[in-house]
Design a protein around this motif. Structure first.
Motif, mmCIF file in Angstrom:
data_model
loop_
_atom_site.group_PDB
_atom_site.id
_atom_site.type_symbol
_atom_site.label_atom_id
_atom_site.label_comp_id
_atom_site.label_asym_id
_atom_site.label_seq_id
_atom_site.Cartn_x
_atom_site.Cartn_y
_atom_site.Cartn_z
ATOM 1 N N ASP A 69 0.717 -1.200 -0.054
ATOM 2 C CA ASP A 69 0.110 -0.037 -0.113
ATOM 3 C C ASP A 69 0.805 1.435 -0.086
ATOM 4 N N VAL A 70 2.132 1.114 0.347
ATOM 5 C CA VAL A 70 3.014 2.101 0.511
ATOM 6 C C VAL A 70 4.431 1.743 0.656
ATOM 7 N N VAL A 71 5.158 2.317 -0.108
ATOM 8 C CA VAL A 71 6.789 2.064 0.020
ATOM 9 C C VAL A 71 7.424 2.950 0.634
ATOM 10 N N HIS A 72 8.125 2.458 1.760
ATOM 11 C CA HIS A 72 8.978 3.481 2.728
ATOM 12 C C HIS A 72 10.526 3.178 1.982
ATOM 13 N N ILE A 73 11.083 4.474 1.753
ATOM 14 C CA ILE A 73 12.419 4.651 0.912
ATOM 15 C C ILE A 73 13.349 5.586 2.159
ATOM 16 N N HIS A 74 14.316 4.731 2.277
ATOM 17 C CA HIS A 74 15.464 5.493 3.135
ATOM 18 C C HIS A 74 16.367 6.194 2.298
ATOM 19 N N MET A 75 16.954 7.193 2.477
ATOM 20 C CA MET A 75 17.707 8.068 1.590
ATOM 21 C C MET A 75 18.620 8.990 2.212
ATOM 22 N N SER A 76 19.812 9.047 1.697
ATOM 23 C CA SER A 76 20.758 9.922 2.118
ATOM 24 C C SER A 76 20.923 10.984 0.980
ATOM 25 N N TYR A 77 22.347 10.855 0.233
ATOM 26 C CA TYR A 77 22.285 11.803 -0.843
ATOM 27 C C TYR A 77 23.274 11.194 -1.805
ATOM 28 N N ARG A 78 23.785 11.768 -2.877
ATOM 29 C CA ARG A 78 24.644 10.944 -4.051
ATOM 30 C C ARG A 78 24.061 9.785 -4.654
ATOM 31 N N GLY A 79 24.665 8.701 -4.349
ATOM 32 C CA GLY A 79 24.547 7.736 -5.007
ATOM 33 C C GLY A 79 23.011 6.932 -4.349
ATOM 34 N N SER A 80 22.806 7.448 -3.031
ATOM 35 C CA SER A 80 21.733 7.104 -2.497
ATOM 36 C C SER A 80 20.271 7.663 -2.881
ATOM 37 N N ASP A 98 4.748 6.807 -2.068
ATOM 38 C CA ASP A 98 5.901 6.550 -1.524
ATOM 39 C C ASP A 98 6.225 7.556 -0.510
ATOM 40 N N ILE A 99 7.154 7.220 0.479
ATOM 41 C CA ILE A 99 7.624 8.057 1.525
ATOM 42 C C ILE A 99 9.004 8.032 1.297
ATOM 43 N N VAL A 100 9.683 8.989 1.369
ATOM 44 C CA VAL A 100 11.029 9.192 1.619
ATOM 45 C C VAL A 100 11.635 9.671 2.764
ATOM 46 N N HIS A 101 12.349 8.779 3.359
ATOM 47 C CA HIS A 101 12.846 9.069 4.807
ATOM 48 C C HIS A 101 14.239 9.626 4.756
ATOM 49 N N MET A 102 14.705 10.907 4.859
ATOM 50 C CA MET A 102 15.898 11.542 4.564
ATOM 51 C C MET A 102 16.932 11.158 5.991
ATOM 52 N N HIS A 103 18.039 10.812 5.523
ATOM 53 C CA HIS A 103 19.057 10.834 6.315
ATOM 54 C C HIS A 103 20.490 11.637 6.557
ATOM 55 N N GLY A 104 20.610 11.860 5.230
ATOM 56 C CA GLY A 104 22.066 12.644 4.965
ATOM 57 C C GLY A 104 21.840 14.202 5.658
ATOM 58 N N SER A 105 22.536 14.497 6.191
ATOM 59 C CA SER A 105 22.958 15.533 7.073
ATOM 60 C C SER A 105 23.228 16.799 6.222
ATOM 61 N N GLU A 106 24.106 16.410 4.926
ATOM 62 C CA GLU A 106 24.620 17.020 4.094
ATOM 63 C C GLU A 106 23.865 17.435 2.571
ATOM 64 N N PHE A 107 22.747 16.899 2.656
ATOM 65 C CA PHE A 107 21.836 16.961 1.510
ATOM 66 C C PHE A 107 21.862 18.275 0.752
ATOM 67 N N LYS A 109 24.038 20.846 1.130
ATOM 68 C CA LYS A 109 25.437 20.945 0.897
ATOM 69 C C LYS A 109 25.477 20.405 -0.449
ATOM 70 N N TRP A 110 25.303 19.092 -0.456
ATOM 71 C CA TRP A 110 25.403 18.330 -1.699
ATOM 72 C C TRP A 110 24.752 18.836 -2.857
ATOM 73 N N PHE A 111 23.421 19.330 -2.491
ATOM 74 C CA PHE A 111 22.373 19.737 -3.664
ATOM 75 C C PHE A 111 23.075 21.187 -4.372
ATOM 76 N N SER A 112 23.867 22.069 -3.321
ATOM 77 C CA SER A 112 24.352 23.276 -3.614
ATOM 78 C C SER A 112 25.423 23.099 -4.961
ATOM 79 N N SER A 113 26.131 21.899 -4.626
ATOM 80 C CA SER A 113 27.286 21.514 -5.421
ATOM 81 C C SER A 113 26.844 20.877 -6.672
#
Length: 336
Positions: A69-80, A98-107, A109-113
């Protein structure tokens, strides 16, 4: 739920393992887990993910009786992010939320790059997923600044409170300071060793000893620094720990330290508090949601090694007063 294989080291895995151990069936929820990432060489990672995609595709088929009924996706940044985006597109095609569960504290910063094309992909992804879970209010603001149309839910990390007989007891022989986590540059462990050297040079170490529990890309460099600084008698590396071994380190320690430059709200900080340890941490992310300066710990500025010395010395001195267990006085000015 999809994300790191439990063998992968880090905070994301800690949350995944915690969710896997929960009794979902008691609430009428059937939760299955498909690991999508494993540590190893690039070929192993790609093959592992490809196999996972086949499994996910099978689960998402319209006539599958166990279709989620729902997909729970754990994600950081870059390859994740790349992996999460592919899975999101599969969910979108299958018309499964879908639900995206964000863990990357530098997301952010990575986006800006990232290049403009990649940034458009990230903003589109954030606006399309049904819900984005972030670990604190500061993260919510960062994600909203990237894509205002993101549907965000703040869900703080949590830990199981240990039984009373396992709560830390003061040790009059050794004052053990614990660092728990991955050994990467942004965690500031090198700053900790500079502070330890300053404490030694000022004859303030006393019976302080430091335990570094973790592994990572900086491990060899950090061990070399300890050796060159002649700190091997007061700094001990344990490697990565889990389960009873990890619990025992919390029980045997008298303080916890996290001199990081970028975080959300790490599970290790919450675990330390649950065991009654005063926490010395930098003022980053949502740390102050759990660590209250002068009450259950000391908050310092990232990179301020002198303040770190003051904090370590202050908590060490307050430990001599039993009433200060699990609490700390506001840091004192350091005289040299």
């Amino acid at each position: 739920m999809v994300g790191n294989d439990p063998s992968v080291k880090g905070g994301m895995t800690s949350v995944i393992v915690q969710l896997l151990s929960y009794d979902w069936d008691a609430h009428g929820i059937h939760m299955s887990f498909i690991p999508t990432y494993i540590e190893g060489n690039p070929v192993r990672k790609v093959l592992f993910f490809a196999k996972s995609l086949l499994h996910i595709r099978k689960q998402l088929k319209r006539f599958n009786p166990h279709r989620p009924d729902v997909v729970h996706i754990h994600m950081s940044y870059r390859g994740s992010f790349v992996r999460a985006r592919i899975i999101h597109q599969m969910c979108k095609c299958a018309n499964v939320p879908d639900i995206v569960h964000m863990h990357g504290s530098e997301f952010s910063k990575w986006f800006s790059s990232c290049r403009e094309k990649k940034q458009r992909q990230i903003r589109e992804f954030l606006s399309e997923v049904n819900r984005v879970i972030v670990l604190g209010d500061s993260w919510k603001k960062r994600i909203q600044s990237i894509e205002p149309d993101t549907t965000i839910q703040v869900v703080h990390n949590s830990v199981k409170i240990p039984e009373l007989d396992k709560i830390n007891q003061w040790n009059n022989t050794t004052f053990q300071v614990l660092y728990m986590g991955v050994l990467i540059k942004r965690r500031g462990v090198s700053d900790l060793f500079d502070a330890v050297a300053m404490l030694r040079d000022d004859n303030l170490l006393g019976n302080m000893r430091f335990i570094v529990a973790g592994t990572g890309s900086e491990e060899v460099l950090l061990k070399d620094k300890v050796k060159k600084s002649n700190l091997e008698d007061v700094v001990h590396f344990t490697g990565w720990v889990n389960g009873d071994e990890k619990a025992l380190l919390y029980q045997e320690s008298q303080a916890f330290v996290l001199p990081s430059y970028n975080e959300g709200l790490p599970v290790a900080v919450l675990e330390a508090i649950s065991y009654g340890l005063p926490v010395i941490s930098t003022d980053i992310g949502d740390i102050q949601a759990a660590v209250h300066d002068g009450e259950n710990g000391i908050i310092i500025t990232p990179g301020d090694i002198s303040a770190l010395v003051d904090a370590l010395n202050g908590i060490h001195q307050s430990s001599k007063e039993p009433k200060e267990h699990g609490r700390s006085k506001k840091r004192r000015k350091r005289s040299r």
